[in-house]
Design an enzyme around this catalytic site. Sequence first.
Site, PDB file in Angstrom:
ATOM      1  N   ASP A 250       0.855  -1.196   0.000  1.00  0.00           N
ATOM      2  CA  ASP A 250       0.000   0.000   0.000  1.00  0.00           C
ATOM      3  C   ASP A 250       0.892   1.247   0.000  1.00  0.00           C
ATOM      4  OD1 ASP A 250      -2.960   0.868   1.928  1.00  0.00           O
ATOM      5  OD2 ASP A 250      -1.649   2.156   0.750  1.00  0.00           O
TER       6      ASP A 250
ATOM      7  N   ASP B  18      -3.638   2.385  -5.374  1.00  0.00           N
ATOM      8  CA  ASP B  18      -2.376   2.357  -4.635  1.00  0.00           C
ATOM      9  C   ASP B  18      -2.166   1.130  -3.772  1.00  0.00           C
ATOM     10  OD1 ASP B  18      -3.923   2.923  -2.296  1.00  0.00           O
ATOM     11  OD2 ASP B  18      -2.198   4.010  -1.474  1.00  0.00           O
ATOM     12  N   GLU B  19      -3.013   0.116  -3.895  1.00  0.00           N
ATOM     13  CA  GLU B  19      -2.770  -1.055  -3.058  1.00  0.00           C
ATOM     14  C   GLU B  19      -3.135  -2.342  -3.769  1.00  0.00           C
ATOM     15  OE1 GLU B  19      -5.592  -1.824   0.415  1.00  0.00           O
ATOM     16  OE2 GLU B  19      -6.366   0.046  -0.382  1.00  0.00           O
TER      17      GLU B  19
HETATM   18  P1  TTP Z   1      -5.116   5.098   1.199  1.00  0.00           P
HETATM   19  O1  TTP Z   1      -4.114   4.033   0.852  1.00  0.00           O
HETATM   20  O2  TTP Z   1      -6.238   4.753   2.087  1.00  0.00           O
HETATM   21  O3  TTP Z   1      -4.383   6.343   1.856  1.00  0.00           O
HETATM   22  P2  TTP Z   1      -2.991   6.993   1.533  1.00  0.00           P
HETATM   23  O4  TTP Z   1      -2.240   6.208   0.499  1.00  0.00           O
HETATM   24  O5  TTP Z   1      -3.205   8.423   1.185  1.00  0.00           O
HETATM   25  O6  TTP Z   1      -2.259   6.958   2.915  1.00  0.00           O
HETATM   26  P3  TTP Z   1      -1.673   5.689   3.677  1.00  0.00           P
HETATM   27  O7  TTP Z   1      -0.208   5.951   3.791  1.00  0.00           O
HETATM   28  O8  TTP Z   1      -2.369   5.683   4.992  1.00  0.00           O
HETATM   29  O9  TTP Z   1      -1.969   4.485   2.839  1.00  0.00           O
HETATM   30  O10 TTP Z   1      -5.734   5.680  -0.124  1.00  0.00           O
HETATM   31  C1  TTP Z   1      -4.989   5.824  -1.332  1.00  0.00           C
HETATM   32  C2  TTP Z   1      -5.409   7.068  -2.068  1.00  0.00           C
HETATM   33  O11 TTP Z   1      -6.799   7.017  -2.353  1.00  0.00           O
HETATM   34  C3  TTP Z   1      -5.198   8.338  -1.266  1.00  0.00           C
HETATM   35  O12 TTP Z   1      -3.910   8.904  -1.466  1.00  0.00           O
HETATM   36  C4  TTP Z   1      -6.293   9.219  -1.745  1.00  0.00           C
HETATM   37  C5  TTP Z   1      -7.383   8.289  -2.188  1.00  0.00           C
HETATM   38  N1  TTP Z   1      -8.459   8.261  -1.163  1.00  0.00           N
HETATM   39  C6  TTP Z   1      -9.639   8.911  -1.440  1.00  0.00           C
HETATM   40  O13 TTP Z   1      -9.794   9.462  -2.519  1.00  0.00           O
HETATM   41  N2  TTP Z   1     -10.622   8.905  -0.483  1.00  0.00           N
HETATM   42  C7  TTP Z   1     -10.468   8.286   0.722  1.00  0.00           C
HETATM   43  O14 TTP Z   1     -11.364   8.309   1.554  1.00  0.00           O
HETATM   44  C8  TTP Z   1      -9.260   7.610   0.992  1.00  0.00           C
HETATM   45  C9  TTP Z   1      -9.051   6.916   2.313  1.00  0.00           C
HETATM   46  C10 TTP Z   1      -8.285   7.624   0.027  1.00  0.00           C
HETATM   47 MG    MG Z   2      -2.059   4.124   0.660  1.00  0.00          MG
END
Ligand code: TTP
Ligand code: MG
Length: 388
Positions: A13, A107-108
């Site tokens: 992720d 992203d995951e």
């Molecule tokens: P996430 O992997 O949940 O968050 P992140 O990558 O920003 O942070 P982390 O290091 O905790 O993983 O989400 C990936 C992307 O998806 C994030 O950069 C933005 C988008 N996103 C949204 O558009 N809405 C949301 O509610 C969330 C949680 C993420």
């Molecule tokens: Mg993320």
Amino acid sequence: MEARWPRTIVHADMDAFYASVEQLDRPELRGRPVIVGHPGARSVVTTASYEARPFGVGSAMPMAKAMRLCPEAVVVPPRFRRYQEISRKVMEVFARFSPRVEALSLDEAFLDLTGAEGLFGPPEQVARRIKAEVREATGLTVSVGVSTTKFVAKVASDFRKPDGLTVVPPDRVLAFLHPMQVGRLWGVGKKAEERLRRLGLRTIGDVARASRSFLEAELGSLGLHLHQLAQGIDPREVIPDREAKSIGAEETLEKDVIGAAAIRPHLLAAADKVAMRLRKAGLGARGVRVKLKSADFQIHTRQTTLPRQVETAAPIYEAALRLLPSFPLDRPWRLVGITAFDLGDPAPSQGDLFATPVERKQSNLERALDDVRARFGAAAVRRASELA
Ligand code: TTP
Ligand code: MG
């Protein structure tokens, strides 16, 4: 003695994904708190860089509050095309390690590395290589969890974010899970968490020690599911994206409908859903199939092939509308669905070349809608034409 790994599942992720991409492209933002989202008073935070998080800023928070908590943050509007471009590179890296990659979002992803020890070495070594190669390909960091199930791998990737690497071998699974809060269990949202707490179940260990019959009586099938997860039991397989041969959405209607005008809004809703799922899977479609089920349960389908690959609702909806007159529309219908097939990786540069400015706008708009729905649920955004 090391316990045997029945399966080796990786969850990877990206860290603060959208915010990290902004910091990558604008070096002056590196090391500074960055909030991705629209600066408007009524908008919400899409994500925040790790520099902003200690201020309490996080996804889905009202922008006004975020800016109050962290006034020095730089607010950057999202650029979905760019995130998708980087996402593709990330997924390409993952594909080097396993043919079994299941992307959950841009992203995951899960990777099934069962049996790959000979190729890549023990779990920790593979995880290091994945992190190094993602960094090399994109300049960004990814957090990686490795364990024997999807659930534990996912919890592990989140364990030491950002830039984390957590390996949970089979004989450490319970020790790893049990001190954690019940909110980490899959399927436990805010409401279920509250209920579990009221039942005196605060940690995953508490759930594991509760009796099955008690959990079932209190929470039904969710209770049984949680009991399994809490023991570290999660048989779910990594389902490779390429095995998705089609992506569909259908809805059984509350009341049967007759005639094209009554069917159209349901087609539009289905086209929207299919397009959202395509984009989530990072796929485009060349084929569109409409399915109608009559009040007497006869299934009728019509399909068509499009001149180029699509991933947005508008061309899918238009194709469905072209198919509609070939159905016997004089009878009542109880179900309306659309399936996209002939799927493949979208060719972004080529797509851009052929797409008209209007189509590009449409696609950007839909990506923005995806984002809102991801946070507030599908009902948050409706097309005006659906409300009629
Ligand atoms: P996430 O992997 O949940 O968050 P992140 O990558 O920003 O942070 P982390 O290091 O905790 O993983 O989400 C990936 C992307 O998806 C994030 O950069 C933005 C988008 N996103 C949204 O558009 N809405 C949301 O509610 C969330 C949680 C993420
Ligand atoms: Mg993320």
